[in-house]
Design an enzyme around this catalytic site. Structure first.
Site, PDB file in Angstrom:
ATOM      1  N   HIS A  41       0.407   5.021   8.517  1.00 57.66           N
ATOM      2  CA  HIS A  41       1.274   3.884   8.854  1.00 57.66           C
ATOM      3  C   HIS A  41       2.674   4.069   8.278  1.00 57.66           C
ATOM      4  O   HIS A  41       3.664   3.661   8.917  1.00 57.66           O
ATOM      5  CB  HIS A  41       0.596   2.541   8.485  1.00 57.66           C
ATOM      6  CG  HIS A  41       1.045   1.880   7.229  1.00 57.66           C
ATOM      7  ND1 HIS A  41       0.527   2.200   5.989  1.00 57.66           N
ATOM      8  CD2 HIS A  41       1.926   0.871   7.020  1.00 57.66           C
ATOM      9  CE1 HIS A  41       1.091   1.426   5.072  1.00 57.66           C
ATOM     10  NE2 HIS A  41       1.938   0.601   5.676  1.00 57.66           N
ATOM     11  N   SER A  85       0.833  -1.206   0.000  1.00 60.99           N
ATOM     12  CA  SER A  85       0.000   0.000   0.000  1.00 60.99           C
ATOM     13  C   SER A  85       0.863   1.250   0.000  1.00 60.99           C
ATOM     14  O   SER A  85       0.504   2.252  -0.627  1.00 60.99           O
ATOM     15  CB  SER A  85      -0.960  -0.001   1.186  1.00 60.99           C
ATOM     16  OG  SER A  85      -0.261  -0.092   2.410  1.00 60.99           O
ATOM     17  N   GLU A  86       2.007   1.222   0.705  1.00 63.89           N
ATOM     18  CA  GLU A  86       2.945   2.348   0.657  1.00 63.89           C
ATOM     19  C   GLU A  86       4.385   1.868   0.789  1.00 63.89           C
ATOM     20  O   GLU A  86       4.671   0.866   1.448  1.00 63.89           O
ATOM     21  CB  GLU A  86       2.666   3.378   1.753  1.00 63.89           C
ATOM     22  CG  GLU A  86       1.550   4.353   1.443  1.00 63.89           C
ATOM     23  CD  GLU A  86       0.276   4.019   2.160  1.00 63.89           C
ATOM     24  OE1 GLU A  86      -0.748   4.670   1.887  1.00 63.89           O
ATOM     25  OE2 GLU A  86       0.279   3.086   2.988  1.00 63.89           O
ATOM     26  N   THR A  87       5.263   2.627   0.155  1.00 63.99           N
ATOM     27  CA  THR A  87       6.711   2.480   0.269  1.00 63.99           C
ATOM     28  C   THR A  87       7.266   3.865   0.553  1.00 63.99           C
ATOM     29  O   THR A  87       6.827   4.848  -0.053  1.00 63.99           O
ATOM     30  CB  THR A  87       7.311   1.930  -1.036  1.00 63.99           C
ATOM     31  OG1 THR A  87       6.767   0.629  -1.293  1.00 63.99           O
ATOM     32  CG2 THR A  87       8.826   1.848  -0.958  1.00 63.99           C
TER      33      THR A  87
END
Length: 276
Positions: A77, A46-48
């Site tokens: 997060h 979902s995110e990096t």
């Protein structure tokens, strides 16, 4: 190719595989926008995030946050996970709180025992949703309009809108249709009747590589500002998220002296290097 320090963490849990994974590339100043975008797309998380030298004098580090489709000015997060990675890599804050620089400006992060907590940034957009949008969300989640208690914008960067439902079971029963919800980022929340949490939350991001986010700090921050501010929730509560995905994320929310703090654990699962 150049080698960079790399960590993959699980956030909003102390048990690996039960929260929301995050990839973190440290000392990433040498990477181009194209390299960051390509690596974030490749991780399919979902995110990096990419940690860089700060440009603000009071910031401890700067973070850039990428989904599989583009860059975000802020996300929750990734904020907690990036901070944990920075601390584990030897980072030391300049002052009482860690200060993260990101697209929405500086974000304060405090150590709260084994957890970290960030001070929620102000909402960029709030206010009730129009009836047409509410009805579209109901169709897109296969829920009855009569189950909606309230609905509003809670946008603190990613573009969230949120819907309060009658009961936790309504949240868990939602069946997202990505075609109907295309272009929207929708959070749903409802109270628990008993258990180790006070509310159940789900976050839907149609079109992203992760169409349902397992545990979402930015959404929970917006929901907290809305529901604490309107008196629907107390100044301290716990949100469960990820249940429908077989996860057990827990987000700890607390309002102190006008600030809403969004807290949770973060555990490192992979520690090494990546060549880009």
């Amino acid at each position: 190719m150049t080698t960079f320090p790399f960590k993959q963490l699980d956030v909003f849990t102390s048990t690996p595989t039960q929260g929301n994974p995050l990839a973190v590339v440290l000392d990433a100043d040498g990477l181009s926008d194209e390299q960051m975008t390509a690596f974030a797309r490749w991780t399919n998380l979902s995110e990096t995030t990419f940690l860089l030298r700060p440009t603000l004098p009071d910031a401890d580090y700067r973070v850039r946050i990428f989904t599989t489709t583009g860059e975000l000015p802020f996300a929750g997060h990734p904020t907690l996970g990036s901070c944990r990675a920075w601390l584990e890599a030897g980072g030391r804050p300049k002052a009482k709180h860690v200060v993260q620089e990101c697209g929405v400006g500086p974000i304060r992060i405090r150590l709260d025992g084994e957890r970290l907590a960030f001070a929620a940034p102000p909402l960029r957009r709030d206010g009730p949703l129009d009836e047409e949008t509410i009805e579209r969300i109901c169709r897109g989640l296969a829920i009855g309009r009569d189950r909606v208690v309230a609905a509003t914008w809670v946008d603190n960067g990613p573009g969230w809108l949120a819907v309060l439902l009658e009961d936790r079971e309504d949240v868990l029963a939602a069946k997202p249709d990505r075609n109907i919800l295309a272009g929207m980022k929708v959070g749903v929340v409802a109270p628990w009747r008993n258990g180790d949490a006070d509310v159940e939350v789900r976050a839907f991001i149609p079109g992203d590589g992760m169409p349902e986010d397992p545990a979402t700090g930015s959404l929970n921050a917006g929901i907290a500002q809305w529901l604490i501010g309107s008196g629907r929730l107390p100044s301290r509560y716990v949100a469960a998220q990820g249940t429908a995905l077989g996860r057990a994320g827990r987000v700890y929310i607390e309002s102190i002296d006008g600030d809403i703090w969004i807290g949770g654990s973060a555990v490192t699962c992979i520690d090494g290097s990546v060549s880009l």
